[in-house]
Design a protein around this motif. Structure first.
Motif, PDB file in Angstrom:
ATOM      1  N   GLY A   1       0.779  -1.232   0.000  1.00 58.67           N
ATOM      2  CA  GLY A   1       0.000   0.000   0.000  1.00 58.67           C
ATOM      3  C   GLY A   1       0.809   1.278   0.000  1.00 58.67           C
ATOM      4  N   VAL A   2       2.087   1.204   0.405  1.00 58.23           N
ATOM      5  CA  VAL A   2       2.884   2.429   0.532  1.00 58.23           C
ATOM      6  C   VAL A   2       4.179   2.344  -0.272  1.00 58.23           C
ATOM      7  N   LEU A   3       4.998   1.329   0.003  1.00 58.99           N
ATOM      8  CA  LEU A   3       6.332   1.284  -0.602  1.00 58.99           C
ATOM      9  C   LEU A   3       6.269   1.119  -2.118  1.00 58.99           C
ATOM     10  N   ILE A   4       5.459   0.178  -2.601  1.00 62.88           N
ATOM     11  CA  ILE A   4       5.398  -0.060  -4.044  1.00 62.88           C
ATOM     12  C   ILE A   4       4.849   1.156  -4.793  1.00 62.88           C
ATOM     13  N   PRO A   5       3.725   1.775  -4.350  1.00 62.74           N
ATOM     14  CA  PRO A   5       3.280   2.998  -5.044  1.00 62.74           C
ATOM     15  C   PRO A   5       4.327   4.109  -5.013  1.00 62.74           C
ATOM     16  N   TRP A   6       4.974   4.308  -3.862  1.00 60.52           N
ATOM     17  CA  TRP A   6       5.995   5.359  -3.758  1.00 60.52           C
ATOM     18  C   TRP A   6       7.160   5.063  -4.688  1.00 60.52           C
ATOM     19  N   ARG A   7       7.591   3.810  -4.715  1.00 61.91           N
ATOM     20  CA  ARG A   7       8.722   3.427  -5.562  1.00 61.91           C
ATOM     21  C   ARG A   7       8.395   3.655  -7.037  1.00 61.91           C
ATOM     22  N   GLY A   8       7.197   3.289  -7.451  1.00 61.91           N
ATOM     23  CA  GLY A   8       6.808   3.476  -8.842  1.00 61.91           C
ATOM     24  C   GLY A   8       6.775   4.943  -9.248  1.00 61.91           C
ATOM     25  N   ARG A   9       6.200   5.780  -8.401  1.00 59.88           N
ATOM     26  CA  ARG A   9       6.127   7.214  -8.713  1.00 59.88           C
ATOM     27  C   ARG A   9       7.516   7.841  -8.727  1.00 59.88           C
ATOM     28  N   ALA A  10       8.362   7.430  -7.780  1.00 55.19           N
ATOM     29  CA  ALA A  10       9.712   7.999  -7.720  1.00 55.19           C
ATOM     30  C   ALA A  10      10.520   7.602  -8.949  1.00 55.19           C
ATOM     31  N   ARG A  11      10.416   6.350  -9.370  1.00 57.89           N
ATOM     32  CA  ARG A  11      11.161   5.908 -10.555  1.00 57.89           C
ATOM     33  C   ARG A  11      10.666   6.625 -11.803  1.00 57.89           C
ATOM     34  N   LEU A  12       9.347   6.789 -11.917  1.00 57.19           N
ATOM     35  CA  LEU A  12       8.816   7.468 -13.096  1.00 57.19           C
ATOM     36  C   LEU A  12       9.240   8.934 -13.115  1.00 57.19           C
ATOM     37  N   ARG A  13       9.267   9.570 -11.969  1.00 57.49           N
ATOM     38  CA  ARG A  13       9.684  10.970 -11.907  1.00 57.49           C
ATOM     39  C   ARG A  13      11.119  11.126 -12.402  1.00 57.49           C
ATOM     40  N   ARG A  14      11.962  10.177 -12.018  1.00 54.35           N
ATOM     41  CA  ARG A  14      13.346  10.232 -12.488  1.00 54.35           C
ATOM     42  C   ARG A  14      13.433   9.969 -13.991  1.00 54.35           C
ATOM     43  N   LEU A  15      12.599   9.031 -14.461  1.00 58.98           N
ATOM     44  CA  LEU A  15      12.618   8.717 -15.887  1.00 58.98           C
ATOM     45  C   LEU A  15      12.140   9.896 -16.729  1.00 58.98           C
ATOM     46  N   LEU A  16      11.093  10.565 -16.280  1.00 62.55           N
ATOM     47  CA  LEU A  16      10.547  11.687 -17.045  1.00 62.55           C
ATOM     48  C   LEU A  16      11.488  12.885 -17.053  1.00 62.55           C
ATOM     49  N   ALA A  17      12.373  12.945 -16.067  1.00 63.27           N
ATOM     50  CA  ALA A  17      13.335  14.044 -16.020  1.00 63.27           C
ATOM     51  C   ALA A  17      14.517  13.815 -16.950  1.00 63.27           C
ATOM     52  N   LYS A  18      14.614  12.600 -17.512  1.00 57.31           N
ATOM     53  CA  LYS A  18      15.719  12.258 -18.401  1.00 57.31           C
ATOM     54  C   LYS A  18      15.273  12.286 -19.858  1.00 57.31           C
ATOM     55  N   PRO A  19      16.227  12.317 -20.780  1.00 58.84           N
ATOM     56  CA  PRO A  19      15.879  12.106 -22.194  1.00 58.84           C
ATOM     57  C   PRO A  19      15.369  10.683 -22.382  1.00 58.84           C
ATOM     58  N   PRO A  20      14.730  10.391 -23.515  1.00 54.39           N
ATOM     59  CA  PRO A  20      14.281   9.025 -23.784  1.00 54.39           C
ATOM     60  C   PRO A  20      15.417   8.012 -23.615  1.00 54.39           C
ATOM     61  N   LEU A  21      15.091   6.861 -23.050  1.00 54.19           N
ATOM     62  CA  LEU A  21      16.099   5.854 -22.745  1.00 54.19           C
ATOM     63  C   LEU A  21      16.589   5.150 -23.999  1.00 54.19           C
ATOM     64  N   GLY A  22      17.858   4.793 -23.971  1.00 57.18           N
ATOM     65  CA  GLY A  22      18.399   3.960 -25.025  1.00 57.18           C
ATOM     66  C   GLY A  22      18.084   2.496 -24.762  1.00 57.18           C
ATOM     67  N   THR A  23      18.457   1.634 -25.693  1.00 54.21           N
ATOM     68  CA  THR A  23      18.140   0.208 -25.567  1.00 54.21           C
ATOM     69  C   THR A  23      18.752  -0.396 -24.309  1.00 54.21           C
ATOM     70  N   LEU A  24      20.016  -0.117 -24.051  1.00 55.94           N
ATOM     71  CA  LEU A  24      20.674  -0.697 -22.884  1.00 55.94           C
ATOM     72  C   LEU A  24      19.992  -0.252 -21.592  1.00 55.94           C
ATOM     73  N   GLU A  25      19.627   1.016 -21.514  1.00 56.68           N
ATOM     74  CA  GLU A  25      18.958   1.528 -20.316  1.00 56.68           C
ATOM     75  C   GLU A  25      17.595   0.866 -20.116  1.00 56.68           C
ATOM     76  N   LYS A  26      16.866   0.637 -21.195  1.00 53.89           N
ATOM     77  CA  LYS A  26      15.573  -0.042 -21.070  1.00 53.89           C
ATOM     78  C   LYS A  26      15.762  -1.479 -20.603  1.00 53.89           C
ATOM     79  N   LEU A  27      16.768  -2.152 -21.141  1.00 52.15           N
ATOM     80  CA  LEU A  27      16.998  -3.534 -20.735  1.00 52.15           C
ATOM     81  C   LEU A  27      17.367  -3.620 -19.254  1.00 52.15           C
ATOM     82  N   VAL A  28      18.146  -2.663 -18.777  1.00 52.72           N
ATOM     83  CA  VAL A  28      18.476  -2.624 -17.351  1.00 52.72           C
ATOM     84  C   VAL A  28      17.215  -2.373 -16.527  1.00 52.72           C
ATOM     85  N   LEU A  29      16.358  -1.467 -17.010  1.00 57.94           N
ATOM     86  CA  LEU A  29      15.098  -1.179 -16.322  1.00 57.94           C
ATOM     87  C   LEU A  29      14.229  -2.428 -16.248  1.00 57.94           C
TER      88      LEU A  29
END
Length: 293
Positions: A73-101
């Protein structure tokens, strides 16, 4: 079992009535911890925390189950929003970055499943209660394939509709698709592995463990479905309010199906199918540069 004093009976009744809501109210959890632990200690003297048999109304939620619900109820929603916020602040990911994700998400989900399964089985939840056993194999396979095809088709046409729209929601979905979904053929297979992982792990967590744990208490079945659907919606908070609502409604459908079939297998197929279609149709309709066929 010896008769319980009236005061203890009232305490048990009060705890049973409020505890399913505490997982959705994390700010109140610390204030309630002492009360819950004290009540659990009293109930433990009657072996209610360790018995695998007995009346459902006599069972309290073990402390480690509360931690798992806090995770859901808390950690997973927070983790998802935090990761997306970091992703949206970056340029589009390259192939290697997506595979790591993809790889890191797959690892996280399987570790979460293993930890939750360990505690669930250790606390006496049976494979049947967790939806891991089924008797109507043919019916379940047919339901899984037909449901996956139907929900996958709905996902396909919904993404095509979103691709033709303008506004904040379609724009958010485009940004999300650009950074998460596979835009090259080499990314598609690992993404499909992620989709299958999500189908298996998330269905076990929400329709397997969460429903079984709540059903062992005095929570009505209809409320079990609603609460687990709400947790499922919150897990997709990174998709915004519309995403929470859409996945919450899907969680209700999946919860009802879980009760009807007594097995997680159909919902695992449905979930994986929806995510795989999103990985194929999302780049096609949301991104003009998508290369996946």
């Amino acid at each position: 079992m010896a008769a319980q004093p009236a005061a203890l009976t009232m305490a048990v009744s009060f705890t049973e009535s409020v505890k399913p809501h505490l997982a959705l109210l994390p700010t109140d959890y610390n204030d309630a911890a002492d009360f819950l632990l004290g009540t659990a200690w009293k109930l433990g003297r009657a072996d209610n925390l360790r018995k695998a048999t007995g009346k459902c109304s006599d069972r309290a939620m073990p402390w480690d189950f509360w931690l798992i619900f806090l995770l859901l109820g808390v950690l997973i929603p927070w983790r998802g929003r935090a990761r997306l916020r970091r992703l949206l602040a970056k340029p589009p990911l390259g192939t290697l970055e997506k595979l790591v994700l993809y790889a890191s998400t797959i690892a996280f989900q399987w570790i979460a499943l293993a930890a939750v399964a360990w505690r669930a089985l250790g606390r006496g939840l049976t494979p049947a209660e967790l939806g891991l056993e089924h008797q109507r194999s043919g019916e379940i396979i047919v339901a899984g394939l037909v449901g996956a095809a139907a929900l996958g088709s709905f996902q396909w046409f919904n993404l095509r509709r979103l691709g033709r729209m303008t506004g904040p929601t379609p724009e958010r979905m485009r940004k999300l698709a650009e950074r998460i979904l596979p835009t090259k053929t080499v990314e598609l297979l690992p993404y499909c592995a992620l989709a299958v992982t999500a189908g298996v792990c998330e269905e076990f967590l929400y329709r397997g463990f969460a429903m079984a744990a709540l059903q062992r208490t005095a929570v009505p079945v209809w409320l079990v479905v609603i609460l687990t659907a709400a947790l499922f919606g919150l897990a997709h908070a990174y998709q915004g309010p519309n995403g929470i609502m859409a996945t919450g409604l899907m969680g209700i459908l999946f919860g009802l199906a879980r009760l009807a079939f007594g097995s997680l297998a159909p919902m695992m197929l449905w979930h994986a199918g929806v995510d795989i279609v999103a990985g194929i149709a999302g780049p096609r309709f949301l991104l003009s540069t998508g290369e996946c066929a």
